[in-house]
Write a protein that holds these residues in place. Sequence first.
Motif, PDB file in Angstrom:
ATOM      1  N   TYR A  77       4.836  11.112  -3.469  1.00 15.68           N
ATOM      2  CA  TYR A  77       5.925  11.792  -2.749  1.00 15.68           C
ATOM      3  C   TYR A  77       7.024  12.218  -3.720  1.00 15.68           C
ATOM      4  N   PHE A  78       7.452  11.306  -4.582  1.00 19.24           N
ATOM      5  CA  PHE A  78       8.546  11.639  -5.495  1.00 19.24           C
ATOM      6  C   PHE A  78       8.146  12.704  -6.506  1.00 19.24           C
TER       7      PHE A  78
ATOM      8  N   GLY B  62      14.131   8.974   3.600  1.00 12.11           N
ATOM      9  CA  GLY B  62      14.548   7.866   4.454  1.00 12.11           C
ATOM     10  C   GLY B  62      13.364   7.117   5.035  1.00 12.11           C
ATOM     11  N   VAL B  63      12.360   7.857   5.487  1.00  9.75           N
ATOM     12  CA  VAL B  63      11.165   7.225   6.053  1.00  9.75           C
ATOM     13  C   VAL B  63      10.357   6.538   4.968  1.00  9.75           C
ATOM     14  N   VAL B  64      10.162   7.241   3.837  1.00  7.99           N
ATOM     15  CA  VAL B  64       9.389   6.681   2.723  1.00  7.99           C
ATOM     16  C   VAL B  64      10.031   5.398   2.208  1.00  7.99           C
TER      17      VAL B  64
ATOM     18  N   PHE C 172       0.838  -1.198   0.000  1.00 10.43           N
ATOM     19  CA  PHE C 172       0.000   0.000   0.000  1.00 10.43           C
ATOM     20  C   PHE C 172       0.879   1.258   0.000  1.00 10.43           C
ATOM     21  N   ILE C 173       1.902   1.276   0.843  1.00 14.97           N
ATOM     22  CA  ILE C 173       2.796   2.445   0.904  1.00 14.97           C
ATOM     23  C   ILE C 173       3.527   2.614  -0.418  1.00 14.97           C
ATOM     24  N   TRP C 174       4.016   1.502  -0.995  1.00 12.96           N
ATOM     25  CA  TRP C 174       4.694   1.593  -2.293  1.00 12.96           C
ATOM     26  C   TRP C 174       3.756   2.110  -3.375  1.00 12.96           C
TER      27      TRP C 174
END
Length: 299
Positions: free
Chosen positions: A26-27, A220-222, A18-20
């Motif tokens: 974000y990018f 870093g977190v992402v 899901f995060i991916w």
Amino acid sequence: MDAKQTRLGVLLALAAYFIWGIAPAYFKTIWFVPADEILTHRVIWSFFFMLALISVSRQWNSVKALLQTPKKILLLALSAVLVGGNWLLFIWAVNHNHMLEASLGYFINPLVNILLGMLFLGERFRRMQWLAVLLAAIGVLVQLWTFGSLPIIALGLAFSFAFYGLLRKKIAVEAQTGMLIETLWLLPVAAVWLFGITDSPTSHMGQNSLSLNLLLMAAGVVTTVPLLCFTGAATRLRLSTLGFFQYIGPTLMFVLAVLFYGEHPGADKMVTFGFIWVALAIFVLDAVYTQRGLRKKPD
């Protein structure tokens, strides 16, 4: 693997994908920063994030134990190269309006996972799994034959991440300590590149705005959170089972690309997407059918 660990593996896999799936958003916010520069920030801040995480969770004994196994340390250098290359290709694809092809790569990835599971882990193919992999291969070949194009980005992302997952499963290192060593391997190269070689309008952090620096540090977190979830899942699930969840990420990427970032799949991409989607549908139905069959068997 007991049921409790399997359930945890499933939850970790769901969180990772899901995060991916939403990570491209974000990018896109830092699209003006060169891809190689974003990669260096991913490596550097992931390393420091892992240092903090391991300190808080008091996992330094695991790190010390890992340092006493030189073979695993060297294998983690190889996995670091694989994941670093995957990161760089993904960033470049997203920020150069190739999010759809990145999405295609991660649709192909679970089928590559099945293939690697058979070749390297002794996992057996069922007939429907063979059909799914065959359809995926046909989809790529039709694009090459009919349109004269090959989804290089998609194939690069699919195979680099599949081999990374395979290698991490073979190394069998705890997620946090493995990630720390991987980023440690990449840290010197990233630091030299960012502070000694790269010269761009955004490469000098002292001249950037605070908001930009915070966004770069957030890499870093992402990067770390979903990868930790993934490696945690990879040690608890079969590689072919792990591939079952991968469709979540590319589906979200596909939706983002088409609805929010104005990318439109051409005829060549849609042919390949069509074959891949049918292959995944067969794969999912086969997995559900097999799971139901196992449940019906008497103990």
